[in-house]
Design a protein around this motif. Structure first.
Motif, PDB file in Angstrom:
ATOM      1  N   ASN A   1       0.827  -1.212   0.000  1.00 32.05           N
ATOM      2  CA  ASN A   1       0.000   0.000   0.000  1.00 32.05           C
ATOM      3  C   ASN A   1       0.863   1.265   0.000  1.00 32.05           C
ATOM      4  O   ASN A   1       0.427   2.321   0.437  1.00 32.05           O
ATOM      5  N   LEU A   2       2.095   1.130  -0.488  1.00 29.81           N
ATOM      6  CA  LEU A   2       3.013   2.273  -0.538  1.00 29.81           C
ATOM      7  C   LEU A   2       3.667   2.360  -1.911  1.00 29.81           C
ATOM      8  O   LEU A   2       4.212   1.385  -2.411  1.00 29.81           O
ATOM      9  N   GLU A   3       3.576   3.526  -2.530  1.00 34.23           N
ATOM     10  CA  GLU A   3       4.281   3.804  -3.780  1.00 34.23           C
ATOM     11  C   GLU A   3       5.538   4.599  -3.444  1.00 34.23           C
ATOM     12  O   GLU A   3       5.477   5.514  -2.622  1.00 34.23           O
ATOM     13  N   VAL A   4       6.653   4.269  -4.078  1.00 30.00           N
ATOM     14  CA  VAL A   4       7.912   4.945  -3.754  1.00 30.00           C
ATOM     15  C   VAL A   4       8.551   5.504  -5.014  1.00 30.00           C
ATOM     16  O   VAL A   4       8.605   4.820  -6.047  1.00 30.00           O
ATOM     17  N   VAL A   5       9.028   6.734  -4.916  1.00 27.54           N
ATOM     18  CA  VAL A   5       9.775   7.365  -6.013  1.00 27.54           C
ATOM     19  C   VAL A   5      11.094   7.874  -5.447  1.00 27.54           C
ATOM     20  O   VAL A   5      11.101   8.709  -4.539  1.00 27.54           O
ATOM     21  N   VAL A   6      12.206   7.369  -5.973  1.00 22.82           N
ATOM     22  CA  VAL A   6      13.532   7.812  -5.549  1.00 22.82           C
ATOM     23  C   VAL A   6      14.038   8.820  -6.575  1.00 22.82           C
ATOM     24  O   VAL A   6      14.078   8.531  -7.774  1.00 22.82           O
ATOM     25  N   LEU A   7      14.416   9.994  -6.108  1.00 27.02           N
ATOM     26  CA  LEU A   7      14.878  11.062  -6.992  1.00 27.02           C
ATOM     27  C   LEU A   7      16.297  11.477  -6.629  1.00 27.02           C
ATOM     28  O   LEU A   7      16.591  11.692  -5.453  1.00 27.02           O
ATOM     29  N   GLY A   8      17.169  11.571  -7.635  1.00 23.64           N
ATOM     30  CA  GLY A   8      18.495  12.132  -7.394  1.00 23.64           C
ATOM     31  C   GLY A   8      19.652  11.158  -7.463  1.00 23.64           C
ATOM     32  O   GLY A   8      20.755  11.479  -6.991  1.00 23.64           O
ATOM     33  N   ILE A   9      19.455   9.967  -8.036  1.00 27.45           N
ATOM     34  CA  ILE A   9      20.551   8.997  -8.119  1.00 27.45           C
ATOM     35  C   ILE A   9      21.760   9.658  -8.789  1.00 27.45           C
ATOM     36  O   ILE A   9      21.671  10.162  -9.898  1.00 27.45           O
TER      37      ILE A   9
ATOM     38  N   MET B   1      10.270  -6.130  -0.245  1.00 32.36           N
ATOM     39  CA  MET B   1       9.375  -5.563   0.764  1.00 32.36           C
ATOM     40  C   MET B   1       7.937  -5.451   0.253  1.00 32.36           C
ATOM     41  O   MET B   1       7.108  -4.811   0.869  1.00 32.36           O
ATOM     42  N   LYS B   2       7.680  -6.062  -0.909  1.00 31.63           N
ATOM     43  CA  LYS B   2       6.341  -6.129  -1.507  1.00 31.63           C
ATOM     44  C   LYS B   2       5.825  -4.766  -1.971  1.00 31.63           C
ATOM     45  O   LYS B   2       4.604  -4.538  -2.012  1.00 31.63           O
ATOM     46  N   ILE B   3       6.737  -3.869  -2.307  1.00 28.25           N
ATOM     47  CA  ILE B   3       6.341  -2.580  -2.881  1.00 28.25           C
ATOM     48  C   ILE B   3       6.097  -2.794  -4.368  1.00 28.25           C
ATOM     49  O   ILE B   3       7.026  -3.113  -5.110  1.00 28.25           O
ATOM     50  N   LYS B   4       4.863  -2.626  -4.792  1.00 26.22           N
ATOM     51  CA  LYS B   4       4.492  -2.950  -6.172  1.00 26.22           C
ATOM     52  C   LYS B   4       4.772  -1.811  -7.151  1.00 26.22           C
ATOM     53  O   LYS B   4       5.070  -2.052  -8.318  1.00 26.22           O
ATOM     54  N   SER B   5       4.638  -0.585  -6.679  1.00 24.00           N
ATOM     55  CA  SER B   5       4.799   0.569  -7.561  1.00 24.00           C
ATOM     56  C   SER B   5       5.989   1.411  -7.106  1.00 24.00           C
ATOM     57  O   SER B   5       5.989   1.923  -5.986  1.00 24.00           O
ATOM     58  N   TYR B   6       6.998   1.520  -7.960  1.00 21.04           N
ATOM     59  CA  TYR B   6       8.172   2.326  -7.610  1.00 21.04           C
ATOM     60  C   TYR B   6       8.849   2.845  -8.869  1.00 21.04           C
ATOM     61  O   TYR B   6       8.721   2.279  -9.956  1.00 21.04           O
ATOM     62  N   GLN B   7       9.566   3.945  -8.707  1.00 20.94           N
ATOM     63  CA  GLN B   7      10.385   4.516  -9.777  1.00 20.94           C
ATOM     64  C   GLN B   7      11.688   5.000  -9.162  1.00 20.94           C
ATOM     65  O   GLN B   7      11.692   5.502  -8.034  1.00 20.94           O
ATOM     66  N   ILE B   8      12.782   4.849  -9.893  1.00 21.24           N
ATOM     67  CA  ILE B   8      14.097   5.278  -9.407  1.00 21.24           C
ATOM     68  C   ILE B   8      14.708   6.157 -10.495  1.00 21.24           C
ATOM     69  O   ILE B   8      15.046   5.674 -11.586  1.00 21.24           O
ATOM     70  N   LYS B   9      14.845   7.441 -10.203  1.00 19.34           N
ATOM     71  CA  LYS B   9      15.262   8.405 -11.210  1.00 19.34           C
ATOM     72  C   LYS B   9      16.609   9.042 -10.876  1.00 19.34           C
ATOM     73  O   LYS B   9      16.920   9.303  -9.709  1.00 19.34           O
ATOM     74  N   SER B  10      17.383   9.310 -11.906  1.00 25.01           N
ATOM     75  CA  SER B  10      18.686   9.947 -11.744  1.00 25.01           C
ATOM     76  C   SER B  10      18.529  11.427 -11.418  1.00 25.01           C
ATOM     77  O   SER B  10      17.440  11.997 -11.551  1.00 25.01           O
ATOM     78  N   ALA B  11      19.624  12.051 -11.008  1.00 21.95           N
ATOM     79  CA  ALA B  11      19.612  13.467 -10.625  1.00 21.95           C
ATOM     80  C   ALA B  11      19.542  14.344 -11.870  1.00 21.95           C
ATOM     81  O   ALA B  11      20.477  15.071 -12.202  1.00 21.95           O
TER      82      ALA B  11
ATOM     83  N   VAL C   1       2.880  11.215 -11.076  1.00 22.87           N
ATOM     84  CA  VAL C   1       2.813  10.291  -9.938  1.00 22.87           C
ATOM     85  C   VAL C   1       1.836  10.800  -8.888  1.00 22.87           C
ATOM     86  O   VAL C   1       0.984  10.052  -8.401  1.00 22.87           O
ATOM     87  N   VAL C   2       1.945  12.082  -8.556  1.00 21.04           N
ATOM     88  CA  VAL C   2       1.111  12.641  -7.491  1.00 21.04           C
ATOM     89  C   VAL C   2      -0.360  12.689  -7.878  1.00 21.04           C
ATOM     90  O   VAL C   2      -1.241  12.289  -7.097  1.00 21.04           O
TER      91      VAL C   2
END
Length: 295
Positions: A236-244, A268-278, A291-292
C-alpha cells in the motif's frame, strides 16, 4: 397467512443483520477500503554531504537546488490534485521527514510547518499558504545544513525498518513516498551485514563486490548481494527515488545502485516504484506531477 408472512420477515431481517454485523467469533467483517482519490504524500530528505556544493559541485545546477525544485514539483502536483476534488471530499495530507532528525531546532520547526492537511473545512486561502511554505522553507533547510557543514546523513534503512508504516502509510489513502537521495545508503547507527546482504551501499562496497563489469547482475544473483530486507507488506506504498548520482569511474555504478534499490523494494512487496537519476527538475517535473495526481 399473516402469521407465515410475519415469520418470513423476521428470518429475512435476521439474515441481513448477520451479513452486515459481526461474525460468531466477534470479529468485525467490515474492512477499511483505501480511497485512491485521497492521497498521503511523504518526502524523505537525505541531508548528507551529497548536497554540499563544494564536495559535489555541478555547474548546470547544484544538487541542493535540484532537490528544492523537486519538492516544489511535488507540492504543485499535490495542490493540483486538491483543486480537482470537491471540497466535501478533502481528506489529504503531505509532510517532510528527516532520519535522524537534525539537531538544529529551527529545521525541526520548519518540518512542522511543512506538514499540511486538507479536510472539508479547509479555506481557499490555505492553498496560497501551502504554496508559500513549500516555495521558501525547503531552501532555508538546505542552506542551513550547508552553512553548518554538520551533515547528519540519512538512515534510510532504519526509516524503512521502524518508521515507514507509522509515518507514511494510511490504510484509507493512496500513499506516496518520495526519497531525495543520491542512491548510496550509509549511516553508522545502522551499518551491519547478514551473509552477503548489507544495510548500506557505498561506492567502495560496489568495487569490493566486483560489480564493475557488464555481468554485474549475474554476480548479484549468484552471491545474493543486496540490501537486508527492512520491512514487509508494503504493497500500500508507492515509492519514487529522486536524485541517483553515482560516483565517476565505474560505468555500471548507476545501474548497480538501481538494481539494489529495485530488488529491495520487490522484497518488501512494494508494487509501484520509480528510481530516477539526478536530472534537471524541468525534465523530472512532468514525471513527479503524474505520480502525485495519478493522471
Amino acid at each position: 397467512m399473516k402469521k407465515i408472512f410475519y415469520l418470513l420477515s423476521i428470518v429475512f431481517v435476521v439474515s441481513c443483520c448477520k451479513k452486515g454485523g459481526e461474525n460468531t467469533e466477534g470479529n468485525k467483517t467490515d474492512t477499511v477500503v483505501a480511497d485512491p482519490n485521497n492521497i498521503n504524500v511523504s518526502i524523505l530528505i537525505d541531508l548528507s554531504d551529497r548536497i554540499d556544493p563544494a564536495t559535489n559541485p555541478n555547474h548546470a545546477m547544484p544538487y541542493f537546488q535540484r532537490d528544492t525544485e523537486y519538492i516544489k514539483a511535488i507540492e504543485k502536483g499535490f495542490l493540483n490534485h486538491m483543486k480537482s476534488k470537491r471540497i466535501i471530499t478533502y481528506d489529504d495530507q503531505m509532510q517532510v521527514f528527516f532520519n535522524p532528525e537534525p539537531s538544529d531546532p529551527k529545521i525541526n520547526d520548519f518540518t512542522k510547518e511543512l506538514k499540511v492537511s486538507f479536510d472539508k473545512n479547509t479555506s481557499k486561502e490555505y492553498f496560497a499558504a501551502v504554496e508559500k511554505k513549500y516555495s521558501e522553507i525547503p531552501s532555508y533547510i538546505y542552506q542551513s545544513a550547508i552553512k553548518d557543514k554538520n551533515y547528519i546523513g540519512s538512515d534510510i534503512w532504519e526509516f524503512f525498518r521502524n518508521k515507514v508504516k507509522d509515518y507514511c502509510v494510511k490504510n484509507d489513502k493512496r500513499n506516496i513516498l518520495f526519497i531525495l537521495t543520491d542512491g548510496y545508503m550509509y549511516h553508522d547507527d545502522s551499518k551491519f551485514s547478514q551473509e552477503n546482504k548489507t544495510s548500506y551501499l557505498t561506492s567502495k562496497l560496489i568495487k569490493s563486490n566486483n560489480l564493475t563489469t557488464t555481468d554485474f547482475k549475474k554476480i548479484i544473483e549468484k552471491n545474493k548481494y543486496g540490501f537486508v530486507k527492512a520491512n514487509d507488506g508494503l504493497s500500500n506504498l508507492e515509492v519514487v527515488v529522486l536524485g541517483i548520482n553515482p560516483e565517476k569511474g565505474n560505468p555500471f555504478e548507476e545501474a548497480v545502485i538501481k538494481e539494489y534499490w529495485e530488488n529491495w523494494f520487490k522484497e518488501m512487496k512494494i508494487k509501484s516504484y520509480q528510481i530516477k537519476s539526478a536530472d534537471l527538475p524541468s525534465n523530472l517535473e512532468p514525471i513527479i506531477m503524474k505520480v502525485v495526481t495519478g493522471k
